[in-house]
Write an enzyme that holds these catalytic residues in place. Structure first.
Site, PDB file in Angstrom:
ATOM      1  N   ASP A 106       0.821  -1.213   0.000  1.00  0.00           N
ATOM      2  CA  ASP A 106       0.000   0.000   0.000  1.00  0.00           C
ATOM      3  C   ASP A 106       0.852   1.258   0.000  1.00  0.00           C
ATOM      4  OD1 ASP A 106       0.967  -0.384   2.488  1.00  0.00           O
ATOM      5  OD2 ASP A 106      -0.960  -0.311   3.530  1.00  0.00           O
ATOM      6  N   ASP A 114       7.203  -4.729  13.537  1.00  0.00           N
ATOM      7  CA  ASP A 114       7.893  -3.433  13.546  1.00  0.00           C
ATOM      8  C   ASP A 114       8.048  -2.904  14.974  1.00  0.00           C
ATOM      9  OD1 ASP A 114       5.106  -3.257  13.421  1.00  0.00           O
ATOM     10  OD2 ASP A 114       5.214  -1.143  12.906  1.00  0.00           O
TER      11      ASP A 114
END
Lengths: 659, 461
Positions: free
Chosen positions: A389, A470
Site C-alpha cells: 500500500d 515493527d
C-alpha cells in the site's frame, strides 16, 4: 582367394595339379572327407543360429534403449495432473440471484459464487462481474451504499468494467440510503428500470450486460419504514458469446499476451484492459547513472489487496533505476488475484501459507519473506522492503543509491527508510535533506543482511506471540541504540485505507497530508554529514546558527515562528528524562503531526520545518544539546489534557499501523 | 565328379558363412559403440568422422544466444577435454582462423552449455526466436530448492534445463543458480509425465543425473573452430570439479517433521550457540579450503544437518572428518593462525589421530581423521586419563556437496548409513546425554596406548 576357386575357364597347370593332388588325397581318405563335410554343415548351422540370435539381440537392445532412455530421468512424482480444460460448450448460463434482509447469494450454473449471510456484515449492493465468454467470475465487490461516498466508489468501479461483461447486482439489508442520483443514473444506463426508484429497505436483483441487453430484474418494495421488502429470487439465463468477441485485439506481443491473460480473468483495473489504447504495463524509466542499488533485491510484502498491489507496482516499476529482475512479491495466502497482478507485470511472486493470526500472521509473513529474499539472492548485502500500500517516489532508488554506502560502513545505523514520520505538507520542505532518527519508520526501508541473519532472524517472534514485527524491531533489545537515516520529504506514500490496523478516519488524520517527493534525480546534500560523529558536528553547527524563538508565545500559534523563509529557529521544551515526552506529545498534537507515539527524535532533538524555516525542538534537560539553551530561556511545558476514557487506548492500538 | 561338386559347394558355403559371420561381428561391434556414443556418425559417408551438422547447430545456437544478449559458456566435458590439451595454443591465439574443425565436428548427440539464471532475461522471446530458427526446445522446470527449506512458501517453479534440438544435434543448456554459501548449483533433470521421453536420448546427457555444486568459474573468451565461445578459464580444474560435483539437498521435509515432534530450542542460549557454531564452521572451512584439505561434516554436526538441517543446539561442538591421506602438517599452525589454538591432540598420523581446537567461548572444533580399510573406514578415539583407545567403524562412503548454514560443505553421500553407524537406528530421537566412549553404536575397544608413547599420543593444552 579367387585363385582358390576352381575355374574351368582358366586352368593354370600348376594349380590344377595341386588341386588334383588334394582331391586325390581326399578321395583316399574317405573318413576325413566325411568329417570335413559334417564339419561344414555344422558350421553352417552355427552361423544360422548366431545370425538369428544376433537379429533378436539387436532388436531387443534397440527396443530397450528406447524404453530406458528416459527412465532415469522420470520424475518420481507420478501424479502430475494434466491441467484439465473444462470443455464447456454450453452457450447458456443459468444464473440465480437472491436478495433479502439477512442473506444474499448468487449461483452460476449451480455453483454458488457469492453467499453472504453473516450478521452485521456485507450490507449494501453486491456486484459480481462475469466474463461473457467463459462465465468466470472476474470481480466481486460490495458497496455499502447505506453509508456516504460508497456510491461514488461503485460508479467508479462500474465505469472501469469493460463493455460486454455480465453484471450481477443484489442488495443485502439496505442499499439505497446514500445511493445518489449519479449512481442511480449509471444503473439506469445499464438497463435497470427499478434503480431510479430504489428506496429504503427495498430488495433488488439485476442481471445485465454492460452496454447491452438486460437478462432480468426483480424488485420487492418495502411496505413500511420499519420493515424490509420480501426476499426476491431472480432466475435467468445468460447467453455466452465467443471468446473472440470477449477479447480485445491487441497486437500479438509478449506484453499483450500477459495483458490478455490478465484481462480475461479479472476486472476492475480500468484502462489496462481497454481495447483501444490500453495503459502500458512496461514503463522503462530512465536508468540511474552509477546505480548502487541495481543489484539489491526488492521484497514487496503483500496480502489480498490486489488493487493496492497494482497501484504500488505501477509506481515501483516507474521509479528511475528500478531493476524488475530483483523484485519479488510475497503474497500472504493463496490468493489468485494478487498473483494475476504480479504476472501482469512479468514479476515473480511467491505465495505463503498463512501462519497464526492477526499481527503475528503479518509478522510471520515478514520473516518468511525476508528469509526467502536472502536465499534467492545469496550475494545481496541488503534488501529493500516495501509494502503493497505504498506509492514509490520517482527518485526512490536514486535516494537509496546515494545513501546506501552509509549503511554498509556505519555500524551505528539500523536502517535507511524512505519515510519521515513527521514529514507532512506543512512540516517538510527540503528534498535533499536527510536526518538521523532513533525510531524505525518502516514504510519502504533497507535492511542489512548481516543484521537480519545474525540478529533478527534467529530470535524473530514466534507465531504464538501476537507481536507486531515493527514494534518488536523498535524495541531496545533489537535496536541497541542504532539509528535510521530518513529523508525530510518522504520517498514513499502510504495510501492504504483498508488494512489490519487501518481505517478511513485514521488515514485521513495521519497519512493523507504526508508530503511525497515527486522531483526526479534529487541530489542529496552532504550525505557524509550523516555519519555518526559528523552528524553531531552538524547539529552543533545548526544549533550554533539557530535563532532562539520567543518562548513567551504559544508554540501552537502560527505567529510563534516569524514570517521568514530559509532561517533556522530553535525552541526548548521541558523533558525531564530520556523517556519524558509529555510536552513533545502536546506540541506534536497541536502541530498536527504524528503524536500517537514518539517518532523522529535524535537525542532529545526533533527537526522539522515551519513556514519554510528549519525548526529545531530541544528537550531540556534530558537532551545533550540542552547546553545550547541560553540561561534566560525557560523551557516550554505543555500540560496533557485531562485523560478521557478510551483516549489512551486508541493511540496504542492505532500506532501499530505505522508500518 | 558329383562328389567333388558337393565338396566344392560345401566349402563355398562355409566360406560365405564365415564372411557373413565376420560381417555380423563388425556390425555388432559398431552397434555397441553407437550405443555408447563413442564413434557414431550421423552423417553417413561423412569424411574422417566429421559432423558438420553439429558445428552448424552450435553456430546457430550461439547466434541465437548472442542476439538475446545472454552469456552462456561451454561446459561440454568431451570438448573441454580436447580444449584442455591445446589450452596454451588457444589462449595465445584467441582470434586466429582454425585450419580444421577439431572440436565441434566430432559427431556427438549433444553439446552442453551453461547459463547463470540471473542473466536469463526475456525467456519467452528467446524461445520464440529459437522456434523461428527451426529449433525444437524442451524446458525442464522444478521447485526452487532455495525456497525448499521454508515450509509455507510456494514460489514459481524455476527452469533447470533447456534442450534445443535442430536436425540430428541437440544443445543442452544447464541453468546454474547462485546459492547461499557462494557457489553455483544446477538441478537434476527429471521428466514430468506428459513430457516427450524420446525428445533426445536423455541417458547420454552429461549433466542432470544428479544435482551438482560448482564454484563460480572464471571465464575466458576463446575462438575455437571459428566459433567464439566462453569456456571456464581452467578447463582441467572444471573437469576435475565436475567429476565429484554431486549435490545433496538437505531433507527439509523430514526436518520439519522432526521439529513437529521435537520443537526447536529457541532459547537465547541456543541462538547464541548456533551463531558461534556457524562462525566456527565458517572459519574452519575457510582454513581447510585454503590448505586444500578435503573435509566433511561428521558426528553431531552431520546428524544435525541430516536430521534437522541445522546445528543441534545442545551438541556443544563442531565435528569434522578428514581422510588421513589428506592430512597435512600445516593444519595445526593454520588453525592457530586463524585464532583457534590447539586444545588437544590424540593419537598419531599412523594411528587414531584426532585434533581439537578451542573456538570462541567453549565451542570446540573436533577433527577426526579417518583410516580406510578394504571394506570399511574408521576413526579413533583416546581416553586421556587411562590411555584407552577406541575405534569407530563406518561403512565406506563417498563425498557429496551440500549447503549448510550458508556454506558449501561435504557430507557423506550415503548419509543414512553413516549416521546409523554412528548413532544406531534410533538416531531420529534427540539424546541430550551422550558418552563418546559408550553411546555410539559403532564403537570398539582398541587396546591401550603403550605408556612410553603417552607423551606423544596424548597432548592436552
Amino acid at each position: 582367394m579367387d585363385e582358390w576357386k576352381p575355374n574351368p575357364a582358366v586352368k593354370p597347370h600348376k594349380k590344377r595339379s595341386w588341386y588334383l593332388a588334394w582331391k586325390y588325397k581326399l578321395m583316399n581318405q574317405r573318413a576325413l572327407r566325411k568329417l570335413c563335410q559334417t564339419g561344414a554343415v555344422l558350421f553352417l548351422l552355427v552361423t544360422v543360429i548366431v545370425n538369428i540370435k544376433l537379429i533378436l539381440d539387436t532388436r531387443r537392445a534397440a527396443y530397450e534403449e528406447e524404453e530406458e532412455s528416459a527412465q532415469d530421468y522420470d520424475d518420481e512424482m507420478l501424479n502430475v495432473e494434466v491441467p484439465r480444460h473444462p470443455v464447456n460448450n454450453k452457450k447458456v448460463l443459468d444464473v440465480e440471484v437472491y436478495s433479502s434482509r439477512s442473506k444474499v447469494y448468487v449461483a452460476v450454473d449451480g455453483t454458488t459464487v457469492l453467499e453472504d449471510e453473516a450478521r452485521e456484515q456485507g450490507r449494501g449492493i453486491h456486484v459480481i462481474v462475469l466474463n461473457q465468454a467463459t462465465g468466470h467470475v472476474m470481480a466481486k465487490r460490495v458497496f455499502d451504499t447505506y453509508s456516504p461516498h460508497e456510491d461514488e466508489a461503485m460508479v467508479l468501479f462500474l465505469n472501469m468494467v469493460a463493455r460486454g461483461r455480465i453484471l450481477i447486482f443484489t442488495i443485502k439489508d439496505e442499499g439505497s440510503f446514500h445511493l445518489k442520483e449519479t449512481a442511480k443514473n449509471v444503473l439506469k444506463s445499464l438497463g435497470s428500470q427499478v434503480a431510479p426508484f430504489l428506496s429504503w429497505r427495498d430488495m433488488w436483483t439485476f442481471v445485465g450486460k454492460k452496454g447491452g441487453e438486460v437478462y432480468g430484474e426483480k424488485h420487492a418494495k418495502s411496505p413500511a419504514l420499519s420493515t424490509w421488502g420480501d426476499p426476491v429470487l431472480l432466475k435467468t439465463e445468460v447467453h455466452l458469446t465467443s471468446v473472440e468477441d470477449a477479447e480485445c485485439h491487441w497486437p500479438d506481443t509478449e506484453l499483450n499476451r500477459r495483458r490478455k491473460r490478465f484481462c480475461s480473468k479479472v476486472e476492475g483495473y480500468g484502462s489496462v484492459c481497454s481495447c483501444k489504447d490500453p495503459t502500458p504495463i512496461e514503463f522503462n524509466p530512465d536508468p540511474l547513472k552509477d546505480n548502487k542499488v541495481f543489484d539489491v533485491p526488492v521484497a514487496v510484502i503483500a496480502g489480498n489487496r490486489p488493487n493496492y498491489l497494482y497501484r504500488m507496482l505501477r509506481s515501483l516499476l516507474s521509479a528511475q533505476g528500478v531493476n524488475p529482475q530483483m523484485i519479488t512479491v510475497f503474497i500472504d495466502g493463496y490468493y489468485e488475484e494478487p498473483m494475476d497482478v504480479v504476472e501482469l507485470f512479468g514479476l515473480s511472486g511467491i505465495q505463503h501459507t498463512p501462519i497464526s493470526i492477526k499481527n503475528a500472521r503479518v509478522s510471520q509473513h515478514y520473516k518468511a519473506s525476508l528469509t526467502a529474499t536472502f536465499n534467492l539472492f545469496p550475494d545481496a548485502k541488503f534488501a529493500v522492503v516495501l509494502e503493497e500500500d505504498l506509492d514509490i517516489s520517482i527518485d526512490f532508488f536514486s535516494f537509496l543509491s546515494q545513501s546506501i554506502h552509509l549503511l554498509e560502513e556505519d555500524e551505528s545505523l539500523y536502517c535507511i527508510s524512505a519515510w519521515n514520520d513527521q514529514g507532512y505538507e506543512h512540516t517538510a520542505e527540503d528534498p535533499s535533506l536527510l536526518y538521523r532518527v532513533e525510531t524505525m519508520p518502516g514504510l519502504g526501508w533497507v535492511l542489512r543482511k548481516s543484521l537480519y541473519k545474525d540478529e533478527l532472524e534467529p530470535k524473530w517472534p514466534t507465531p504464538e506471540k501476537l507481536w507486531d514485527w515493527d514494534m518488536w524491531m523498535r524495541m531496545p533489545e533489537q535496536r541497541k541504540g542504532r539509528e535510521c537515516i530518513i529523508p525530510d520529504i518522504s520517498r514513499s506514500y502510504h495510501f492504504g485505507i483498508v488494512g489490519l490496523n487501518m481505517n478511513g478516519y485514521f488515514h485521513e488524520a495521519y497519512f493523507k497530508k504526508h508530503k511525497f517527493n515527486t522531483v526526479p534525480n534529487v541530489q542529496l546534500k552532504n550525505v557524509e554529514s550523516l555519519r555518526k560523529d559528523n552528524y553531531e558536528t552538524e547539529i552543533h553547527r545548526l544549533l550554533g546558527e539557530a535563532e532562539v524563538l520567543d518562548h513567551s508565545k504559544n508554540p501552537c500559534e502560527d505567529s510563534f515562528v516569524p514570517d521568514t523563509e530559509g532561517r533556522v529557529y530553535v525552541m526548548f521544551i521541558r523533558m525531564e528524562q530520556e523517556a519524558d515526552f509529555t510536552t513533545w506529545t502536546q506540541l506534536a498534537k497541536c502541530l498536527h503531526i504524528w503524536d500517537l507515539d514518539v517518532r523522529g527524535n535524535h537525542k532529545g532533538l526533533w527537526r522539522l520545518f515551519r513556514k519554510k524555516n528549519h525548526f529545531l525542538v530541544v528537550g531540556v534537560p534530558a537532551s545533550p544539546y540542552s547546553s545550547k539553551k541560553p540561561s534566560s530561556v525557560t523551557p516550554i511545558y505543555m500540560e496533557p489534557p485531562a485523560k478521557e476514557e478510551g483516549a489512551v487506548a486508541l493511540p496504542a492500538a492505532a500506532a501499530a499501523e505505522q508500518t | 565328379m558329383q562328389k567333388i561338386n558337393r565338396n566344392v559347394v560345401l566349402a563355398l558355403l562355409s566360406l560365405t558363412s564365415l564372411v557373413f559371420l565376420l560381417f555380423q561381428l563388425c556390425y555388432y561391434k559398431f552397434y555397441l559403440s553407437q550405443k555408447n556414443g563413442a564413434a557414431f556418425s550421423k552423417v553417413r559417408g561423412s569424411q574422417s568422422g566429421q559432423d558438420s551438422t553439429r558445428w552448424h547447430v552450435v553456430r546457430k545456437f550461439l547466434g541465437l544466444i548472442s542476439s538475446h544478449n545472454i552469456p552462456v559458456y561451454l561446459i561440454d566435458p568431451l570438448i573441454l577435454r580436447l580444449v584442455d590439451k591445446d589450452i596454451e595454443q588457444i589462449r595465445s591465439s584467441p582470434d586466429g582462423p582454425s585450419p580444421e574443425c577439431k572440436y565441434f565436428c566430432a559427431p556427438r548427440d549433444f553439446t552442453t552449455f551453461a547459463l547463470l539464471d540471473k542473466t536469463l532475461k526475456h525467456e519467452v522471446g528467446l524461445l520464440r526466436t529459437a522456434e523461428k530458427m527451426g529449433f525444437q526446445w524442451l524446458k525442464i522446470i522444478n521447485k526452487d530448492p532455495r525456497l525448499d527449506g521454508m515450509a509455507d512458501l510456494s514460489g514459481m517453479e524455476i527452469p533447470l534445463h533447456y534442450i534445443f534440438k535442430l536436425a540430428s544435434h541437440a544443445i543442452h543448456l544447464v541453468v546454474f543458480y547462485e546459492r547461499s554459501g557462494n557457489f553455483l548449483w544446477h538441478g537434476p533433470l527429471r521428466l514430468k509425465q506428459h513430457m516427450d521421453k524420446k525428445f533426445v536420448p536423455f541417458r547420454k546427457l552429461h549433466f542432470g543425473r544428479y544435482p551438482g555444486a560448482y564454484e563460480k568459474p572464471e571465464l575466458l573468451l576463446v575462438s575455437i573452430d571459428d566459433l567464439k565461445v566462453q569456456i571456464p578459464k581452467n578447463p582441467s580444474s572444471f573437469l576435475e570439479e565436475m567429476s565429484h560435483s554431486r549435490f545433496l539437498e538437505c531433507r527439509y521435509k523430514e526436518a520439519r517433521a522432526f521439529f513437529q515432534l521435537y520443537p526447536d530450542d529457541a532459547s537465547l542460549d541456543a541462538v547464541e550457540f548456533r551463531k558461534k557454531a556457524k562462525s566456527l564452521l565458517h572459519l574452519a572451512a575457510l582454513t581447510l579450503n585454503n590448505l586444500g584439505v578435503k573435509f566433511w561434516l561428521s558426528s553431531g554436526t552431520c546428524l544435525g544437518w541430516y536430521r534437522q538441517c541445522n546445528v543441534i543446539p545442545h551438541s556443544k561442538d563442531v565435528d569434522l572428518g578428514i581422510f588421513i591421506r589428506d592430512y597435512k602438517a600445516d593444519i595445526i599452525p593454520a588453525f592457530q593462525k586463524a585464532g583457534l589454538p590447539l586444545k588437544h591432540k590424540f593419537g598419531k598420523v599412523e594411528d587414531s589421530l584426532e585434533l581439537s581446537f578451542q573456538g570462541e567461548d567453549d565451542v570446540k572444533l573436533d577433527i577426526f581423521f579417518f583410516y580406510e580399510e578394504d571394506d570399511h573406514v574408521w576413526n579413533g578415539g583416546t581416553q586421556a586419563k587411562s590411555g584407552k583407545k577406541f575405534k569407530y567403524l563406518f561403512p565406506k562412503f563417498t563425498l557429496c556437496w551440500t549447503e549448510f548454514v550458508e556454506l558449501k560443505v561435504h557430507v557423506p553421500c550415503e548419509t543414512l548409513q553413516y549416521v546409523e553407524a554412528n548413532y544406531g537406528p534410533e538416531w531420529k530421537v534427540p539424546v541430550k546425554t551422550w558418552d563418546w566412549k559408550s553411546s555410539p553404536s559403532n564403537v570398539q575397544d582398541n587396546g591401550v596406548w603403550p605408556v612410553d608413547e603417552w607423551d606423544n599420543v596424548i597432548q592436552i593444552y
